[in-house]
Design a protein around this motif. Structure first.
Motif, PDB file in Angstrom:
ATOM      1  N   VAL A   6       0.932  -1.140  -0.027  1.00  0.00           N
ATOM      2  CA  VAL A   6      -0.036  -0.005   0.072  1.00  0.00           C
ATOM      3  C   VAL A   6       0.989   1.154  -0.087  1.00  0.00           C
ATOM      4  N   THR A   7       0.693   1.949  -0.935  1.00  0.00           N
ATOM      5  CA  THR A   7       1.841   3.075  -1.040  1.00  0.00           C
ATOM      6  C   THR A   7       1.286   4.176  -2.054  1.00  0.00           C
ATOM      7  N   LEU A   8       1.725   5.582  -2.125  1.00  0.00           N
ATOM      8  CA  LEU A   8       1.710   6.572  -2.803  1.00  0.00           C
ATOM      9  C   LEU A   8       2.327   6.614  -3.972  1.00  0.00           C
ATOM     10  N   PHE A   9       3.311   5.478  -3.932  1.00  0.00           N
ATOM     11  CA  PHE A   9       4.169   5.519  -5.179  1.00  0.00           C
ATOM     12  C   PHE A   9       4.289   4.264  -5.683  1.00  0.00           C
ATOM     13  N   PRO A  10       3.413   3.726  -6.288  1.00  0.00           N
ATOM     14  CA  PRO A  10       3.283   2.314  -6.658  1.00  0.00           C
ATOM     15  C   PRO A  10       4.331   2.070  -7.870  1.00  0.00           C
ATOM     16  N   ASN A  37      -2.757   2.090  -4.269  1.00  0.00           N
ATOM     17  CA  ASN A  37      -2.496   3.351  -3.968  1.00  0.00           C
ATOM     18  C   ASN A  37      -3.735   3.979  -3.025  1.00  0.00           C
ATOM     19  N   PRO A  38      -3.563   4.594  -2.117  1.00  0.00           N
ATOM     20  CA  PRO A  38      -4.577   5.172  -1.318  1.00  0.00           C
ATOM     21  C   PRO A  38      -5.307   6.140  -1.924  1.00  0.00           C
ATOM     22  N   ARG A  39      -4.674   6.856  -2.976  1.00  0.00           N
ATOM     23  CA  ARG A  39      -5.157   8.081  -3.590  1.00  0.00           C
ATOM     24  C   ARG A  39      -6.165   7.693  -4.554  1.00  0.00           C
ATOM     25  N   ASP A  40      -6.232   6.284  -4.868  1.00  0.00           N
ATOM     26  CA  ASP A  40      -7.334   5.734  -5.662  1.00  0.00           C
ATOM     27  C   ASP A  40      -8.514   5.740  -4.897  1.00  0.00           C
ATOM     28  N   HIS A  41      -8.411   5.796  -3.657  1.00  0.00           N
ATOM     29  CA  HIS A  41      -9.711   5.627  -2.731  1.00  0.00           C
ATOM     30  C   HIS A  41     -10.128   6.719  -1.955  1.00  0.00           C
ATOM     31  N   THR A  43     -12.038  10.253  -1.604  1.00  0.00           N
ATOM     32  CA  THR A  43     -13.421  10.385  -2.128  1.00  0.00           C
ATOM     33  C   THR A  43     -13.415  11.967  -2.500  1.00  0.00           C
ATOM     34  N   ASP A  44     -12.610  12.977  -2.264  1.00  0.00           N
ATOM     35  CA  ASP A  44     -12.814  14.288  -2.728  1.00  0.00           C
ATOM     36  C   ASP A  44     -12.245  14.598  -4.275  1.00  0.00           C
ATOM     37  N   HIS A  45     -12.530  15.748  -4.511  1.00  0.00           N
ATOM     38  CA  HIS A  45     -12.094  16.132  -6.000  1.00  0.00           C
ATOM     39  C   HIS A  45     -10.783  16.284  -5.978  1.00  0.00           C
ATOM     40  N   TYR A  46      -9.777  16.541  -5.143  1.00  0.00           N
ATOM     41  CA  TYR A  46      -8.382  16.464  -4.876  1.00  0.00           C
ATOM     42  C   TYR A  46      -7.615  15.400  -4.729  1.00  0.00           C
ATOM     43  N   ARG A  47      -8.515  14.212  -4.604  1.00  0.00           N
ATOM     44  CA  ARG A  47      -7.819  13.099  -3.991  1.00  0.00           C
ATOM     45  C   ARG A  47      -7.001  13.337  -3.028  1.00  0.00           C
ATOM     46  N   THR A  48      -7.485  13.746  -1.901  1.00  0.00           N
ATOM     47  CA  THR A  48      -6.780  14.101  -0.757  1.00  0.00           C
ATOM     48  C   THR A  48      -6.221  12.714   0.059  1.00  0.00           C
ATOM     49  N   VAL A  49      -5.143  12.467   0.453  1.00  0.00           N
ATOM     50  CA  VAL A  49      -4.672  11.596   1.404  1.00  0.00           C
ATOM     51  C   VAL A  49      -3.959  11.881   2.675  1.00  0.00           C
ATOM     52  N   ASP A  50      -3.930  13.355   3.068  1.00  0.00           N
ATOM     53  CA  ASP A  50      -3.484  13.566   4.099  1.00  0.00           C
ATOM     54  C   ASP A  50      -4.063  14.662   4.732  1.00  0.00           C
ATOM     55  N   GLU A  65      -9.240   7.142   6.003  1.00  0.00           N
ATOM     56  CA  GLU A  65     -10.329   6.508   5.272  1.00  0.00           C
ATOM     57  C   GLU A  65      -9.786   5.959   3.779  1.00  0.00           C
ATOM     58  N   PRO A  66      -8.800   7.024   3.143  1.00  0.00           N
ATOM     59  CA  PRO A  66      -8.269   6.213   1.945  1.00  0.00           C
ATOM     60  C   PRO A  66      -7.356   5.008   2.200  1.00  0.00           C
ATOM     61  N   LEU A  67      -6.730   5.065   3.238  1.00  0.00           N
ATOM     62  CA  LEU A  67      -6.021   3.946   3.770  1.00  0.00           C
ATOM     63  C   LEU A  67      -6.581   2.743   4.127  1.00  0.00           C
ATOM     64  N   ARG A  68      -7.834   2.731   4.882  1.00  0.00           N
ATOM     65  CA  ARG A  68      -8.708   1.862   5.270  1.00  0.00           C
ATOM     66  C   ARG A  68      -9.368   1.303   4.147  1.00  0.00           C
ATOM     67  N   ALA A  69      -9.746   2.090   3.120  1.00  0.00           N
ATOM     68  CA  ALA A  69     -10.489   1.764   1.980  1.00  0.00           C
ATOM     69  C   ALA A  69      -9.653   0.966   1.004  1.00  0.00           C
ATOM     70  N   ALA A  70      -8.037   1.146   0.821  1.00  0.00           N
ATOM     71  CA  ALA A  70      -7.048   0.480   0.085  1.00  0.00           C
ATOM     72  C   ALA A  70      -6.819  -0.834   0.697  1.00  0.00           C
ATOM     73  N   LEU A  71      -6.434  -0.777   2.135  1.00  0.00           N
ATOM     74  CA  LEU A  71      -6.520  -2.085   2.739  1.00  0.00           C
ATOM     75  C   LEU A  71      -7.663  -3.034   2.575  1.00  0.00           C
ATOM     76  N   GLN A  72      -8.945  -2.783   2.688  1.00  0.00           N
ATOM     77  CA  GLN A  72      -9.881  -3.390   2.525  1.00  0.00           C
ATOM     78  C   GLN A  72     -10.116  -4.127   0.963  1.00  0.00           C
ATOM     79  N   ALA A  73      -9.537  -3.249  -0.094  1.00  0.00           N
ATOM     80  CA  ALA A  73      -9.388  -3.645  -1.492  1.00  0.00           C
ATOM     81  C   ALA A  73      -8.514  -4.738  -1.465  1.00  0.00           C
TER      82      ALA A  73
END
Length: 259
Positions: A6-10, A37-41, A43-50, A65-73
Protein backbone atom coordinates in the motif's frame (compact mmCIF):
# COMPACT_ATOMS: atom_id res chain seq x y z
CA UNK A 1 4.04 -16.09 -2.04
CA UNK A 2 2.12 -12.85 -2.49
CA UNK A 3 3.24 -9.42 -1.25
CA UNK A 4 0.81 -6.49 -1.40
CA UNK A 5 2.17 -2.97 -0.97
CA UNK A 6 0.00 0.00 0.00
CA UNK A 7 1.85 3.04 -1.29
CA UNK A 8 1.45 6.49 -2.82
CA UNK A 9 4.27 5.59 -5.23
CA UNK A 10 3.31 2.25 -6.80
CA UNK A 11 5.57 2.72 -9.85
CA UNK A 12 8.64 2.95 -7.61
CA UNK A 13 7.77 -0.28 -5.82
CA UNK A 14 6.99 -2.14 -9.04
CA UNK A 15 10.26 -1.03 -10.62
CA UNK A 16 12.29 -2.13 -7.58
CA UNK A 17 10.57 -5.51 -7.60
CA UNK A 18 11.07 -6.07 -11.33
CA UNK A 19 14.85 -6.50 -11.37
CA UNK A 20 17.38 -9.10 -10.25
CA UNK A 21 16.46 -12.09 -8.13
CA UNK A 22 13.04 -10.73 -7.14
CA UNK A 23 12.16 -9.97 -10.75
CA UNK A 24 13.19 -13.50 -11.70
CA UNK A 25 11.10 -14.92 -8.86
CA UNK A 26 8.06 -13.13 -10.27
CA UNK A 27 8.80 -14.38 -13.78
CA UNK A 28 8.97 -17.92 -12.38
CA UNK A 29 5.63 -17.32 -10.59
CA UNK A 30 7.26 -17.94 -7.22
CA UNK A 31 6.39 -14.45 -6.03
CA UNK A 32 3.57 -12.03 -6.77
CA UNK A 33 3.92 -8.33 -5.93
CA UNK A 34 0.84 -6.10 -6.15
CA UNK A 35 0.45 -2.41 -5.29
CA UNK A 36 -2.46 -0.40 -3.92
CA UNK A 37 -2.56 3.39 -4.01
CA UNK A 38 -4.63 5.08 -1.25
CA UNK A 39 -5.10 8.03 -3.57
CA UNK A 40 -7.31 5.82 -5.75
CA UNK A 41 -9.66 5.54 -2.77
CA UNK A 42 -9.84 9.22 -1.84
CA UNK A 43 -13.36 10.60 -2.16
CA UNK A 44 -12.81 14.31 -2.79
CA UNK A 45 -12.02 16.13 -6.02
CA UNK A 46 -8.36 16.64 -5.06
CA UNK A 47 -7.85 12.97 -4.10
CA UNK A 48 -6.64 14.07 -0.67
CA UNK A 49 -4.78 11.49 1.41
CA UNK A 50 -3.37 13.65 4.21
CA UNK A 51 -4.47 16.20 6.79
CA UNK A 52 -2.98 18.55 9.38
CA UNK A 53 -1.89 16.97 12.62
CA UNK A 54 -4.26 17.51 15.55
CA UNK A 55 -2.79 19.71 18.26
CA UNK A 56 -0.77 21.75 15.80
CA UNK A 57 2.77 21.36 14.63
CA UNK A 58 4.60 20.87 11.34
CA UNK A 59 3.84 18.24 8.74
CA UNK A 60 0.82 16.29 7.61
CA UNK A 61 -0.59 12.90 8.63
CA UNK A 62 -2.04 10.26 6.30
CA UNK A 63 -5.83 10.06 6.61
CA UNK A 64 -7.67 6.99 7.89
CA UNK A 65 -10.30 6.57 5.19
CA UNK A 66 -8.22 6.28 1.99
CA UNK A 67 -5.82 3.88 3.72
CA UNK A 68 -8.64 1.83 5.21
CA UNK A 69 -10.35 1.56 1.82
CA UNK A 70 -7.08 0.54 0.14
CA UNK A 71 -6.50 -2.12 2.78
CA UNK A 72 -10.03 -3.42 2.37
CA UNK A 73 -9.64 -3.67 -1.41
CA UNK A 74 -6.30 -5.41 -0.90
CA UNK A 75 -7.80 -7.99 1.48
CA UNK A 76 -10.66 -8.72 -0.91
CA UNK A 77 -8.33 -9.22 -3.91
CA UNK A 78 -7.11 -12.65 -2.80
CA UNK A 79 -8.47 -15.35 -0.50
CA UNK A 80 -5.32 -15.95 1.56
CA UNK A 81 -5.20 -14.40 5.03
CA UNK A 82 -2.75 -11.50 5.02
CA UNK A 83 -0.28 -10.34 7.68
CA UNK A 84 -0.20 -6.53 7.53
CA UNK A 85 3.07 -4.73 8.30
CA UNK A 86 3.67 -1.00 8.70
CA UNK A 87 7.20 0.18 7.86
CA UNK A 88 8.22 2.51 10.68
CA UNK A 89 11.40 3.56 12.53
CA UNK A 90 9.43 2.79 15.69
CA UNK A 91 8.97 -0.85 14.71
CA UNK A 92 10.96 -3.91 15.70
CA UNK A 93 14.29 -4.23 13.91
CA UNK A 94 14.19 -6.35 10.77
CA UNK A 95 16.58 -9.29 11.13
CA UNK A 96 17.38 -12.31 8.99
CA UNK A 97 15.39 -14.47 11.40
CA UNK A 98 12.34 -12.25 10.96
CA UNK A 99 12.83 -12.29 7.18
CA UNK A 100 12.87 -16.09 7.20
CA UNK A 101 9.67 -16.17 9.24
CA UNK A 102 7.94 -13.77 6.84
CA UNK A 103 9.16 -15.78 3.83
CA UNK A 104 7.22 -18.79 5.15
CA UNK A 105 3.92 -16.90 5.11
CA UNK A 106 1.72 -17.27 2.02
CA UNK A 107 0.89 -13.56 1.98
CA UNK A 108 2.02 -10.32 3.61
CA UNK A 109 1.10 -6.68 3.06
CA UNK A 110 3.45 -3.72 3.50
CA UNK A 111 1.98 -0.32 4.33
CA UNK A 112 4.19 2.63 3.40
CA UNK A 113 3.68 5.81 5.37
CA UNK A 114 4.51 9.32 4.19
CA UNK A 115 4.63 12.82 5.69
CA UNK A 116 4.59 12.61 9.51
CA UNK A 117 3.16 9.10 9.37
CA UNK A 118 -0.26 7.45 9.61
CA UNK A 119 -3.18 8.22 11.90
CA UNK A 120 -2.55 6.19 15.06
CA UNK A 121 -6.10 4.81 15.10
CA UNK A 122 -5.57 3.03 11.81
CA UNK A 123 -2.32 1.54 13.08
CA UNK A 124 -4.07 0.26 16.19
CA UNK A 125 -6.88 -1.47 14.29
CA UNK A 126 -5.49 -2.45 10.87
CA UNK A 127 -1.80 -3.25 11.41
CA UNK A 128 -0.49 -6.57 12.72
CA UNK A 129 3.15 -5.60 13.10
CA UNK A 130 5.53 -2.64 12.72
CA UNK A 131 9.00 -3.19 11.28
CA UNK A 132 12.05 -0.94 11.01
CA UNK A 133 15.01 -1.44 8.68
CA UNK A 134 17.25 0.72 10.88
CA UNK A 135 17.51 3.53 13.39
CA UNK A 136 17.06 6.41 10.97
CA UNK A 137 14.22 8.26 9.29
CA UNK A 138 13.36 8.11 5.58
CA UNK A 139 10.92 10.20 3.59
CA UNK A 140 8.54 7.27 3.35
CA UNK A 141 8.16 3.53 3.72
CA UNK A 142 8.80 2.61 0.08
CA UNK A 143 12.53 1.99 0.47
CA UNK A 144 11.83 -0.15 3.52
CA UNK A 145 9.22 -2.08 1.57
CA UNK A 146 11.71 -2.66 -1.24
CA UNK A 147 14.19 -4.05 1.31
CA UNK A 148 11.58 -6.45 2.73
CA UNK A 149 10.47 -7.57 -0.75
CA UNK A 150 14.05 -8.31 -1.78
CA UNK A 151 15.00 -10.07 1.46
CA UNK A 152 11.83 -12.18 1.54
CA UNK A 153 11.54 -12.77 -2.22
CA UNK A 154 15.03 -14.23 -2.61
CA UNK A 155 14.19 -16.90 -0.02
CA UNK A 156 11.35 -18.37 -2.05
CA UNK A 157 12.19 -21.90 -3.22
CA UNK A 158 13.65 -21.65 -6.71
CA UNK A 159 14.31 -17.90 -6.64
CA UNK A 160 18.07 -18.40 -6.39
CA UNK A 161 19.85 -20.48 -9.00
CA UNK A 162 21.73 -22.23 -6.17
CA UNK A 163 19.75 -22.78 -2.98
CA UNK A 164 22.97 -22.97 -0.97
CA UNK A 165 23.55 -19.27 -1.66
CA UNK A 166 20.88 -18.36 0.90
CA UNK A 167 22.15 -20.92 3.39
CA UNK A 168 25.62 -19.34 3.33
CA UNK A 169 24.53 -15.70 3.55
CA UNK A 170 25.51 -13.47 6.43
CA UNK A 171 23.17 -13.90 9.42
CA UNK A 172 21.74 -17.19 8.11
CA UNK A 173 23.50 -19.03 10.97
CA UNK A 174 23.84 -15.99 13.21
CA UNK A 175 27.31 -15.13 11.85
CA UNK A 176 28.70 -12.84 9.18
CA UNK A 177 29.64 -14.44 5.89
CA UNK A 178 33.20 -15.49 5.08
CA UNK A 179 35.24 -13.63 2.39
CA UNK A 180 34.84 -14.68 -1.24
CA UNK A 181 37.28 -14.65 -4.16
CA UNK A 182 37.23 -15.20 -7.92
CA UNK A 183 39.71 -15.11 -10.81
CA UNK A 184 42.44 -14.09 -11.31
CA UNK A 185 44.19 -16.16 -8.68
CA UNK A 186 47.14 -13.75 -8.64
CA UNK A 187 46.64 -9.99 -8.74
CA UNK A 188 48.45 -6.83 -7.67
CA UNK A 189 45.88 -6.54 -4.87
CA UNK A 190 46.84 -9.97 -3.51
CA UNK A 191 46.43 -13.69 -4.09
CA UNK A 192 43.53 -16.04 -3.51
CA UNK A 193 44.18 -18.01 -0.29
CA UNK A 194 45.80 -21.33 -1.17
CA UNK A 195 43.32 -23.40 0.80
CA UNK A 196 40.54 -22.36 -1.61
CA UNK A 197 42.54 -23.81 -4.50
CA UNK A 198 43.45 -27.05 -2.72
CA UNK A 199 40.39 -29.09 -3.63
CA UNK A 200 40.27 -30.24 0.01
CA UNK A 201 36.59 -29.63 0.79
CA UNK A 202 36.99 -30.33 4.50
CA UNK A 203 39.83 -27.82 4.77
CA UNK A 204 37.87 -25.25 2.75
CA UNK A 205 34.82 -25.67 4.98
CA UNK A 206 36.97 -25.26 8.08
CA UNK A 207 38.68 -22.14 6.67
CA UNK A 208 35.38 -20.54 5.73
CA UNK A 209 33.90 -21.23 9.14
CA UNK A 210 36.97 -19.77 10.86
CA UNK A 211 36.80 -16.63 8.73
CA UNK A 212 33.07 -16.29 9.39
CA UNK A 213 33.61 -16.61 13.14
CA UNK A 214 36.57 -14.23 13.05
CA UNK A 215 34.78 -11.57 11.02
CA UNK A 216 31.82 -11.70 13.37
CA UNK A 217 34.15 -11.35 16.37
CA UNK A 218 35.89 -8.36 14.79
CA UNK A 219 32.92 -6.54 13.30
CA UNK A 220 29.77 -7.66 15.13
CA UNK A 221 30.65 -9.10 18.55
CA UNK A 222 27.04 -8.49 19.56
CA UNK A 223 25.97 -11.20 17.11
CA UNK A 224 28.62 -13.62 18.33
CA UNK A 225 27.35 -13.26 21.89
CA UNK A 226 23.98 -14.65 20.76
CA UNK A 227 25.35 -17.77 19.02
CA UNK A 228 25.86 -21.10 20.77
CA UNK A 229 29.19 -22.39 19.47
CA UNK A 230 30.07 -26.05 19.25
CA UNK A 231 33.53 -27.37 20.15
CA UNK A 232 34.85 -27.00 16.61
CA UNK A 233 33.66 -23.41 16.31
CA UNK A 234 35.13 -22.43 19.66
CA UNK A 235 38.46 -23.98 18.66
CA UNK A 236 38.46 -22.19 15.30
CA UNK A 237 37.58 -18.87 16.89
CA UNK A 238 40.40 -19.24 19.42
CA UNK A 239 42.74 -20.05 16.54
CA UNK A 240 41.59 -16.97 14.63
CA UNK A 241 42.09 -14.75 17.68
CA UNK A 242 45.62 -16.01 18.27
CA UNK A 243 46.55 -15.51 14.63
CA UNK A 244 44.92 -12.10 14.58
CA UNK A 245 46.92 -10.91 17.56
CA UNK A 246 50.13 -11.90 15.77
CA UNK A 247 49.10 -10.63 12.39
CA UNK A 248 50.34 -7.38 10.89
CA UNK A 249 47.06 -5.63 10.07
CA UNK A 250 47.15 -4.08 6.62
CA UNK A 251 43.69 -2.52 6.57
CA UNK A 252 41.26 -0.61 8.85
CA UNK A 253 39.29 -2.62 11.40
CA UNK A 254 41.09 -5.84 10.58
CA UNK A 255 39.76 -5.83 7.01
CA UNK A 256 43.06 -6.33 5.26
CA UNK A 257 44.62 -9.68 4.49
CA UNK A 258 42.52 -12.62 5.67
CA UNK A 259 44.00 -14.89 8.32
Amino acid sequence: MRIDVVTLFPDFVRQCAAVGVVGRAQQRQLLQVETWNPRDHATDHYRTVDGRTCGGGPGMVMLIEPLRAALQAMREAAPEPVHVIYLSPQGARLTQGRVEALARRPRIALVCGRYEGVDERLLAHEIDEELSIGDYVLSGGELGAAVVIDAVGRLQDGALNDAQSAEQDSFSNGLLDCPHYTKPVHDALGDVPEVLLSGDHAAIRRWRLKQSLGRTWLRRPDLLAQVVLDDESRSLLDEFRREYMRHDQSGPNGRGTEI
